[in-house]
Enzyme design. Structure first.
Site, PDB file in Angstrom:
ATOM      1  N   ARG A  38       5.811  15.438   5.951  1.00 20.71           N
ATOM      2  CA  ARG A  38       4.411  15.619   6.337  1.00 20.71           C
ATOM      3  C   ARG A  38       4.472  16.213   7.741  1.00 20.71           C
ATOM      4  NH1 ARG A  38       1.954  12.551   2.279  1.00 20.71           N
ATOM      5  NH2 ARG A  38       3.018  10.622   1.707  1.00 20.71           N
TER       6      ARG A  38
ATOM      7  N   MET B  17       0.402   1.721  -5.304  1.00 19.13           N
ATOM      8  CA  MET B  17       0.058   2.837  -4.404  1.00 19.13           C
ATOM      9  C   MET B  17      -1.165   3.602  -4.888  1.00 19.13           C
ATOM     10  SD  MET B  17       3.416   4.730  -3.054  1.00 19.13           S
ATOM     11  CE  MET B  17       4.226   4.201  -1.573  1.00 19.13           C
TER      12      MET B  17
ATOM     13  N   ARG C 156       1.302 -18.958 -12.887  1.00 16.55           N
ATOM     14  CA  ARG C 156       0.934 -18.416 -11.583  1.00 16.55           C
ATOM     15  C   ARG C 156       0.015 -17.204 -11.731  1.00 16.55           C
ATOM     16  NH1 ARG C 156       6.997 -18.681  -9.045  1.00 16.55           N
ATOM     17  NH2 ARG C 156       6.752 -20.709  -8.059  1.00 16.55           N
TER      18      ARG C 156
ATOM     19  N   GLN D 270       7.487   2.922  -6.984  1.00 16.80           N
ATOM     20  CA  GLN D 270       6.729   3.697  -7.981  1.00 16.80           C
ATOM     21  C   GLN D 270       7.022   5.178  -7.946  1.00 16.80           C
ATOM     22  OE1 GLN D 270       2.312   2.182  -7.870  1.00 16.80           O
ATOM     23  NE2 GLN D 270       3.551   1.625  -6.119  1.00 16.80           N
TER      24      GLN D 270
ATOM     25  N   ARG E 135      -9.728 -20.578 -19.207  1.00 13.69           N
ATOM     26  CA  ARG E 135      -9.569 -20.128 -20.595  1.00 13.69           C
ATOM     27  C   ARG E 135      -8.210 -20.546 -21.158  1.00 13.69           C
ATOM     28  NH1 ARG E 135     -12.258 -14.295 -19.611  1.00 13.69           N
ATOM     29  NH2 ARG E 135     -14.333 -14.830 -20.364  1.00 13.69           N
TER      30      ARG E 135
ATOM     31  N   GLY F 141      -3.065  16.970   0.779  1.00 17.13           N
ATOM     32  CA  GLY F 141      -2.686  17.501   2.094  1.00 17.13           C
ATOM     33  C   GLY F 141      -1.955  18.821   1.935  1.00 17.13           C
TER      34      GLY F 141
ATOM     35  N   LYS G  90       4.669 -10.691 -15.662  1.00 15.83           N
ATOM     36  CA  LYS G  90       3.965 -11.576 -16.597  1.00 15.83           C
ATOM     37  C   LYS G  90       4.898 -12.653 -17.146  1.00 15.83           C
ATOM     38  CE  LYS G  90       0.137  -9.116 -18.644  1.00 15.83           C
ATOM     39  NZ  LYS G  90      -0.332  -8.420 -19.841  1.00 15.83           N
TER      40      LYS G  90
ATOM     41  N   ASP H 261      -0.855  10.026  -6.950  1.00 18.05           N
ATOM     42  CA  ASP H 261      -2.168   9.393  -6.735  1.00 18.05           C
ATOM     43  C   ASP H 261      -3.238   9.869  -7.719  1.00 18.05           C
ATOM     44  OD1 ASP H 261      -0.886   8.277  -4.583  1.00 18.05           O
ATOM     45  OD2 ASP H 261      -1.791   9.605  -3.097  1.00 18.05           O
TER      46      ASP H 261
HETATM   47  O1  F6P Z   1       0.444  10.320  -1.732  1.00 16.50           O
HETATM   48  C1  F6P Z   1       1.484   9.621  -2.347  1.00 16.50           C
HETATM   49  C2  F6P Z   1       1.699   8.292  -1.679  1.00 16.50           C
HETATM   50  O2  F6P Z   1       2.757   7.636  -2.329  1.00 16.50           O
HETATM   51  C3  F6P Z   1       0.471   7.383  -1.588  1.00 16.50           C
HETATM   52  O3  F6P Z   1       0.232   6.699  -2.788  1.00 16.50           O
HETATM   53  C4  F6P Z   1       0.826   6.493  -0.439  1.00 16.50           C
HETATM   54  O4  F6P Z   1      -0.318   5.977   0.195  1.00 16.50           O
HETATM   55  C5  F6P Z   1       1.576   7.419   0.486  1.00 16.50           C
HETATM   56  O5  F6P Z   1       2.071   8.473  -0.317  1.00 16.50           O
HETATM   57  C6  F6P Z   1       2.726   6.774   1.220  1.00 16.50           C
HETATM   58  O6  F6P Z   1       3.203   7.694   2.139  1.00 16.50           O
HETATM   59  P1  F6P Z   1       4.644   7.623   2.785  1.00 16.50           P
HETATM   60  O7  F6P Z   1       5.656   7.966   1.734  1.00 16.50           O
HETATM   61  O8  F6P Z   1       4.598   8.652   3.856  1.00 16.50           O
HETATM   62  O9  F6P Z   1       4.848   6.233   3.252  1.00 16.50           O
END
Ligand code: F6P
Length: 323
Positions: free
Chosen positions: A72, A169, A162, A255, A211, A104, A154, A127
């Site tokens: 980034r 994310m 629990r 993820q 339940r 972005g 689960k 996302d």
């Molecule tokens: O945009 C993808 C993503 O994994 C988002 O789900 C998460 O908020 C963000 O990137 C995390 O960013 P970074 O990898 O810079 O921590």
């Protein structure tokens, strides 16, 4: 156009490599030579380039992440950074650029395109928050990873009666949380798009307990007004309201790190091919995305100026299934 470049930017997504491979190999049919840019827009600013032939992208279709690296870049967000990037592109005789990434990244692609450089975007983010794209590269794999975790949770949750708050994310989008909640049979889903006061959530968990359920799974989007940790803090003080004992787990970057499934490999291959087709036809300033099962293009200007919304019916449906 003879020489094009490709970069991956923002959060990596499973399937990005399949898209890079597709760009390089379908580009050959269009007479393109492809240059890979390392580390997203930062590599563009720094001229961190590498020629990519068909053998260089062999054996990567099954790999998660991105072989080009991602970043980034703050520098690229400045006008001077973008001018530097354009200078690098011109100095290397690069005539077109393909940007694989999410919001972005496509904002950056739009900015370059506004400066007159031919750019085509490929919709890729776990996302699933890109306007105009029904489903983006990486979503399906990320969802399946979240599901695998929920299925496992689960098992242990039932053994101990629990409740689990599972944070997934998605930045400001509740898509991943909602879909993993529906597919994972969660008792409740908390997402930024719809308000769920903690006392209402406590009530939902309590109902599940009454339940006679052996567990309660609550999927919480990281962008929810109260995240999983904050909810847990609230519940610590209101324990008697839940019935279940509570645990919290944040799935986080796990993820993003998966091997892409068939859906993402095929989607990425189709979108990468569309992107080279667009550049070869002299079109630019567009995003290649899947919509209603078809690969389409739409103007980057439209993509970056709109916010994708979540179908409220799906949230309602998640609620209906919790009986
Ligand atoms: O945009 C993808 C993503 O994994 C988002 O789900 C998460 O908020 C963000 O990137 C995390 O960013 P970074 O990898 O810079 O921590």
């Amino acid at each position: 156009m003879q020489r094009i470049a490709v970069l991956t930017s923002g959060g990596d997504a499973p399937g990005m490599n399949a898209a890079i491979r597709s760009v390089v190999r379908t580009g050959i049919d269009k007479g393109f030579e492809t240059i890979g840019v390392h580390h997203g827009y930062q590599g563009l600013v720094d001229g961190d380039f590498q020629a990519l032939g068909p053998r260089d992208v062999g054996g990567i279709i099954q790999q998660g992440g991105t072989v080009l690296g991602s970043a980034r870049s703050e520098e690229f967000k400045t006008p001077e950074g973008r001018r530097k990037a354009l200078r690098e592109l011109n100095q290397h005789a690069i005539e077109g650029l393909i940007v694989i990434g999410g919001n972005g990244s496509q904002t950056g692609a739009h900015a370059l395109s506004e400066m007159g450089f031919p750019v085509v975007g490929v919709a890729s983010t776990i996302d699933n928050d890109l306007y105009g794209a029904e489903i983006t590269i990486g979503v399906d794999t990320a969802l399946n990873i979240a599901l695998e975790a929920i299925d496992r949770l689960k098992v242990t949750a039932s053994s101990h009666q629990r409740a689990f708050l599972v944070e997934v994310m998605g930045r400001d989008s509740g898509y991943l949380a909602l879909m993993s909640g529906i597919a994972g049979g969660a008792e409740a889903v908390v997402i930024p798009e719809f308000e769920t006061p903690p006392e209402d959530l406590a009530e939902q968990i309590r109902i599940a307990y009454e339940r006679g359920k052996a567990h309660a799974i609550v999927v919480v989007a990281e962008g929810a007004r109260l995240n999983a940790e904050e909810l847990a803090h609230y519940f610590k003080e209101h324990r008697e309201e839940l019935g279940f004992a509570l645990r919290v787990i944040t799935l986080g970057h796990v993820q993003r790190g998966g091997q892409p499934g068939a859906f993402d490999r095929i989607l990425a291959t189709r979108l990468g091919a569309k992107a080279t087709e667009e550049l070869a036809a002299g079109r630019s300033g567009v995003l290649c995305a899947l919509n209603k099962g078809e690969v389409i293009t739409l103007p980057l200007a439209e993509v970056v100026s709109h916010k994708k919304t979540l179908d409220p019916y799906l949230f309602e449906l998640a609620g209906m299934l919790t009986k």
